[in-house]
Write an enzyme that holds these catalytic residues in place. Structure first.
Site, short mmCIF file in Angstrom:
data_model
loop_
_atom_site.label_atom_id
_atom_site.label_comp_id
_atom_site.label_asym_id
_atom_site.label_seq_id
_atom_site.Cartn_x
_atom_site.Cartn_y
_atom_site.Cartn_z
N GLY A 144 -6.70 -4.51 4.70
CA GLY A 144 -7.08 -3.37 3.88
C GLY A 144 -8.14 -3.62 2.85
O GLY A 144 -8.75 -2.68 2.35
N TRP A 147 -10.38 -0.74 -4.26
CA TRP A 147 -10.90 -0.03 -3.08
C TRP A 147 -12.08 0.88 -3.39
O TRP A 147 -12.05 2.07 -3.09
CB TRP A 147 -9.80 0.76 -2.38
CG TRP A 147 -8.80 -0.10 -1.72
CD1 TRP A 147 -8.91 -0.71 -0.51
CD2 TRP A 147 -7.51 -0.49 -2.23
NE1 TRP A 147 -7.79 -1.45 -0.24
CE2 TRP A 147 -6.92 -1.33 -1.28
CE3 TRP A 147 -6.82 -0.20 -3.41
CZ2 TRP A 147 -5.66 -1.90 -1.47
CZ3 TRP A 147 -5.58 -0.75 -3.58
CH2 TRP A 147 -5.01 -1.59 -2.62
N CYS A 199 -10.16 4.07 0.78
CA CYS A 199 -9.25 2.93 0.81
C CYS A 199 -9.68 1.97 1.91
O CYS A 199 -10.73 1.36 1.81
CB CYS A 199 -7.80 3.40 0.98
SG CYS A 199 -6.60 2.07 0.79
N CYS A 200 -8.94 1.86 3.00
CA CYS A 200 -9.20 0.84 4.02
C CYS A 200 -9.68 1.49 5.32
O CYS A 200 -10.72 1.13 5.85
CB CYS A 200 -7.93 0.07 4.30
SG CYS A 200 -6.99 -0.30 2.82
#
Lengths: 760, 760
Positions: B735, B334, B419-420
């Site tokens: 994600g 990520w 992250c997402c």
């Protein structure tokens, strides 16, 4: 924390055979066990036995090692690459065949352990200054990967804290070494065995917090888990010596051994400012008496066990730095052993074991450790009071604390002394040790508007200084109060940082595992220079002090024009001035936020650091010269001079000290006195009787503490010139007993300069 | 914390030559610098340049290494005895001559570092499971002497927390690995240089706390000191590559290099759950544009620098365990890169650099990292929206987040995605990452009175179960609310423990050094299984669900007798049911005490853990079969079956997702969709235009996020059977983007089973 398990006795019942009482069986409660089972002894010392052959051999061997150690400036050997933990070392022996009680800090007698968790810099300094090499791997580990207490503290310190520290208005802070002063209830291992203690700690863990995870709940849960780990480690360590301490001790020998393993775990895992041993006398007497009654051992064997326990306590060593040795010379570790005392039910807690423990000073001669501490009361049996006075006179190795004050103020008859004069209820209290603030120097800061008289730096707040040629008392007092208020705030906050970091980086799991989870914590501040502070204020009030200034206008000397009353001469106003200063300071201390909501206390105690503190303190208005030692602890000034000194004899001095209010200095008030044997009377019995009477009177007046020395200054002068003649000459200095030859020459001079009273 | 130093520009002024604005010169304020200096680009992609020869060589070499890595199950090489810190490794290169941007995590490309501070067990497990030997010295150091995050957490966990974790009602907790999700403002190094940042942090340190040392003040002071140490370490690390980052960057190349060194410090010192890169596009464009304007570089050289930065981000690797890979397969890290977005002044923040960064997917082909994230708004220039839609269609490697919602709810146009889907204001916010609670499983706990349907253990509170043959809706709802309240409390307290210990044992000093001292902290909880939870409640309300019980009376299966509306088909009542569950849960979350008084948020995001979570979840009342994957994130159920699935096409599904209320799930709402290219239109331009229109409409309706995949399931089936044909086939899963061949077969099947919409 009360147990919520509903256990009945889950321990080996043969271990508890013959013991009375119920409460202690269902909860961890060693005091209740003692109260239910001890046998008070009201007789004299006639029953005592001489040293056993085994002990004699061990002591002889140890003396040889001590000589080597002495020749090597106090270091027999040092570890450099085994971080000391409860389980880091295999078993070690002095002479396995002769040892009834086993267990060494490392694998070799007197070898000093490597203890980096308090601070790698200090551990490395101890190595280097003693001629050992620093281990580079260890240095990397404890610098790059594993942070230490010392680093944590300095990361959070403010510049103001660093200034106060380096200018020595706040001194001796445990920020580079372990705070110590925590006493595990080592008796618990003997009475319950580790498994039972684990079960109870698990129970505590289950009941820590109401599910809401605030920081304090998380911290305590982690701590209790660390304690559980330490309990298992203690079992592992004991097993390496061939003992299974998971179950309770079954004999006196096991009880002593189990208890000592607990203490051994503490000193393996912590190099603390004072690693005190606690109050074990009556407890162990119960086991000895049971074995005596069963015919399992003789009195000679009982004494052998006690002598060997004490011998082990004489062997405890910690790696120290030159700076530490300068403050507290003679390598004290304060394995303080609290004896006697009264019970709250009116019985004394004196047993034969109190005699046996003091008798070690005869069997093996005087020694600095363990720090023999008699909890004294005029209500103690006369046989014991006489014996204690006799041993104090003969050994100059005993201190006395007022057991009546302890019971009254701590609500318990199971108080033990940590370090010198600090009371903690065994297994229930812990102390956050905080060294001391120099209130004598604070007098000078008040006069100079926060500028240090030695370094000329602005250390305190930039308050208006006193600028005239003389000092107006009312003006000064307001300024002194302001400066004390500033100092108290800064001091407490400095300690808050220290104890936060100590818990974070050097938590005493092995000791706290043997204490209640729900602890009472005291926040122990301390005061240095109280007598000079009080005398200086008295000088300003009555002495018409003229100020002498340097080229920058800074006050650097003081000339009192008139006589003035001083503390230590039974003058109520002077003594009350000391009380007022303490009360004002502790009141300011109590206003502050304290770490873990601990209860603030203060002490009047400098130990031997009075010499170093005095060096850092300029001329004072009472006439004391710059650089001269402060009077130690709560001692009246003993400096020569026009105004200072105890001019009215021992009893007047003791009356002044007795006037100090213990309620304001609950961490203890230390007083060290020397009396010339001739001053006590003509023959031995008279001298012993008189000393006992002095102690009775002193403590009945409400005094808290006294270190008793009975010798003449001629002896000390001879010992200073001919140290080889006196290898074991032991004296009480402020806070501990020490071999005279191990003091620095400066401290020897300080001791010699003190008043050795020739008259009562 | 505002600066109280009164500095004017104390930095090399040539570095700032030509830059406009004042505020950013006098305080650390990269946003202000961007706003004052960026050049909006409203054109199309015609200016873009192909891959440079140097980059081509590097990429070719890296592809070779990737093949070796793939053959070795994702591990090129691993360190086992150098704990990774900012300065632990000497410089490393892929091909020094060709590298315009340098810096590797270790000294060898793709070599995974040894990162024990989060947990030695996990670090050892990563070694062993990949065929490497555990280093016994390291194991001892990080077990006996230096405690890790993981050990601290488990020391404080309650049995209830362990039960909830092992029964997977709470899942994926960062208690054995780094929490990640923190994004340093790496731009600060480029703009200011380290020395200026040190000066400002020293200023912050001086102004931390009002002298009263409460625990939180002490903690923060220690942290800032650790940050200062990290800043110096960053300089040391950069110097090992021959760069002096104490001063500001003077060119585009230096700006990119300086910024990357900041990120490199982060990934050297932390193996976090997501090590996101932040929002750097417009910032770097300013430097590139200045160099272009000065004629120092060409567009081709600009693209070369950007390609090489992105190439470095494609090389980031962390040592992982099999358990981790099962949850999040394909080795995602990520390195989320946030692009585009609107300014609060109405201009878009689109620069040529947003094109250049997306263009790396052409120059070097699609790749999972960096995690390309477009902050989307229908107000963005059409040229960019079209280009982004085109690149999404061609690469299936891009995610889109609703920039209008971000600006509205976070009050800033400098938000970056961690992250997402987690928003943080760059340099000003940090997140306490908290994984997720399984609210679908909580439905079953409500029915069974807290007994887990898989393990049959009592995990939740012993509330009364539902005992009849069918389920009364009102009865159920009360029970579900009770169970959610219990779960929220337990979940927050579990996270309190985790984040306390992470700060204590694995503090992200290198990242937090590049952020404001006075941070806003969010407490990010998460929800798994929202669609099955909502559909199950709808089934209970409308489906007349019959209960099937095992021999012990435990409800183990459910048979709806009637049709019922489900989430994902544009049915308002079903969609609102999902909203109600989220709102009720976050309300319960918000009632709790949170660590450091952080602001509670929640997310609808499972990443690929939906497969593992589904395995641990029994049959559900909506008809979902036991063990089958949950729908990921906020995706509607895509399971075959009588009741489940998106039956009304893509737009209906998007309408449902758009109905979810972002205010209740401020940590983000994740939606992953696949559309068959033919469903988008006949020719390329139509498809691009339609996709852009879909995005415009979706986000204008208030939807938060979408992962865009454009391919047919046939392609995936072929890739599953013939992986050698598709070494670089990259798709968006929930994600992140991932190489299809790196997914477990189970996860490939899950992806294939999802609806690939053939119609809008």
């Amino acid at each position: 924390m009360a147990s919520v398990t509903n256990n009945t006795e889950n321990v080996n019942t043969t271990a508890w055979e013959g013991f009375k009482g119920e409460t202690w069986r269902h909860e961890v409660n060693t005091r209740d066990f003692i109260q239910e089972n001890y046998t008070e002894y009201r007789g004299n010392d006639q029953f005592l036995e001489p040293i056993a052959e085994s002990t004699d051999k061990l002591w002889a061997k140890l003396q040889e090692l001590f000589e080597v150690e002495h020749e090597q400036n106090g270091v027999y050997d040092m570890d450099s690459n085994i971080p000391s933990t409860v389980t880091s070392h295999g078993p070690g022996y002095l002479n396995k065949e002769e040892e009834k009680i086993v267990g060494l800090q490392t694998d070799v007698p007197l070898k000093q352990a490597f203890q980096p968790f308090g601070g790698i810099k200090m551990a490395n300094n101890a190595l280097q200054s003693n001629g050992y090499e620093v281990d580079e791997d260890m240095n990397k580990i404890f610098t790059d990967w594993s942070k230490t207490h010392n680093q944590g503290v300095f990361d959070a310190y403010t510049p103001e804290m660093r200034r106060a520290r380096s200018n020595k208005i706040i001194t001796g802070l445990p920020d580079a070494y372990g705070r110590g002063r925590i006493i595990g209830d080592y008796r618990r291992i003997a009475l319950y065995g580790i498994d039972y203690l684990i079960e109870h700690k698990q129970d505590d863990l289950a009941n820590t917090g109401n599910r809401t995870m605030t920081d304090d709940v998380i911290r305590l849960r982690e701590e209790v888990t660390e304690q559980l780990r330490a309990l298992n480690d203690l079992k592992t360590m004991a097993a390496s010596y061939g003992f299974d301490i998971s179950h309770p001790a079954e004999t006196a020998q096991e009880a002593i051994q189990w208890l000592y393993f607990g203490y051994l775990g503490a000193i393996k895992s912590q190099n603390g400012a004072a690693m005190s041993f606690g109050r074990v006398s009556a407890f162990l007497d119960i086991y000895i008496q049971r074995d005596l009654d069963k015919g399992l051992i003789s009195e000679a064997q009982a004494q052998e066990l006690i002598d060997q326990l004490v011998l082990k306590l004489r062997m405890v060593k910690f790696a120290r730095t030159p700076e530490y040795n300068e403050l507290f010379s003679g390598f004290p570790i304060w394995a303080t052993l609290s004896l006697a005392g009264m019970g709250i039910d009116g019985r004394s807690l004196v047993t034969k074991n109190d005699f046996r423990l003091l008798h070690t000073l005869t069997n093996m001669g005087p020694a600095p450790e363990p720090n023999m501490t008699v909890l004294y009361s005029s209500h103690l049996p006369e046989g014991f009071r006489t014996f204690a006075a006799k041993m104090a006179k003969e050994s100059s190795s005993i201190q006395f604390e007022n057991d009546d004050l302890l019971r009254e103020n701590w609500g318990s008859d199971d108080v033990a002394i940590a370090c010198c004069v600090s009371a903690t209820v065994t297994g229930k209290d812990m102390q956050f040790f905080g060294a001391r603030a120099n209130l004598c120097k604070a007098v000078l800061y008040a006069i100079n508007g926060g500028i240090d008289e030695k370094t000329k730096k602005q250390v305190g707040p930039k308050y208006r200084p006193i600028t005239g040629d003389s000092i107006d008392y009312d003006d000064f007092i307001e300024k002194y109060k302001d400066m004390l208020a500033w100092l108290a705030e800064l001091y407490v906050n400095t300690l808050n940082v220290i104890h936060y970091m100590h818990d974070k980086y050097s938590y005493e799991a092995a000791q706290l595992a043997l204490m209640d989870t729900d602890l009472k914590r005291t926040f122990a501040t301390g005061i240095a220079g109280i007598s000079h502070a009080a005398d200086s204020v008295m000088a300003i009030k009555y002495g018409n002090v003229q100020v002498i200034r340097d080229e920058d206008g800074l006050a650097v000397d003081y000339a009192p024009q008139n006589e003035f009353p001083t503390y230590g001469n039974d003058n109520k106003e002077a003594d009350d001035m000391a009380n007022w200063i303490v009360e004002y300071f502790i009141t300011q201390i109590k206003r502050q936020h304290t770490y873990r909501d601990s209860a603030p206390t203060t002490s009047l105690l400098t130990i031997t650091s009075n010499v170093v503190y005095g060096k850092a303190t300029g001329n004072t208005p009472d006439g004391r010269r710059a650089g001269k030692p402060l009077a130690p602890g709560a001692n009246p000034s003993y400096q020569d001079g026009k105004y200072l000194g105890e001019k009215n004899g021992l009893l007047a001095s003791l009356n002044s000290t007795a006037r100090l209010n213990y309620e304001n200095a609950m961490d203890g008030i230390s007083n060290t006195q020397t009396i010339n044997p001739t001053g006590l009377g003509k023959d031995e019995d008279t001298r012993i009787g008189n000393l006992r009477n002095v102690l009775d009177g002193y403590f009945d007046k409400g005094a808290y503490h006294i270190n008793v020395n009975v010798f003449s200054n001629d002896l000390l002068l001879d010992a200073q010139e001919n140290p080889e003649k006196y290898p074991n000459l032991t004296i009480r200095v402020s806070g501990y007993a020490v071999k005279f030859r191990d003091l620095t020459r400066e401290q020897q001079n300080d001791v010699i300069s003190r008043t050795a009273h020739d008259r009562m």
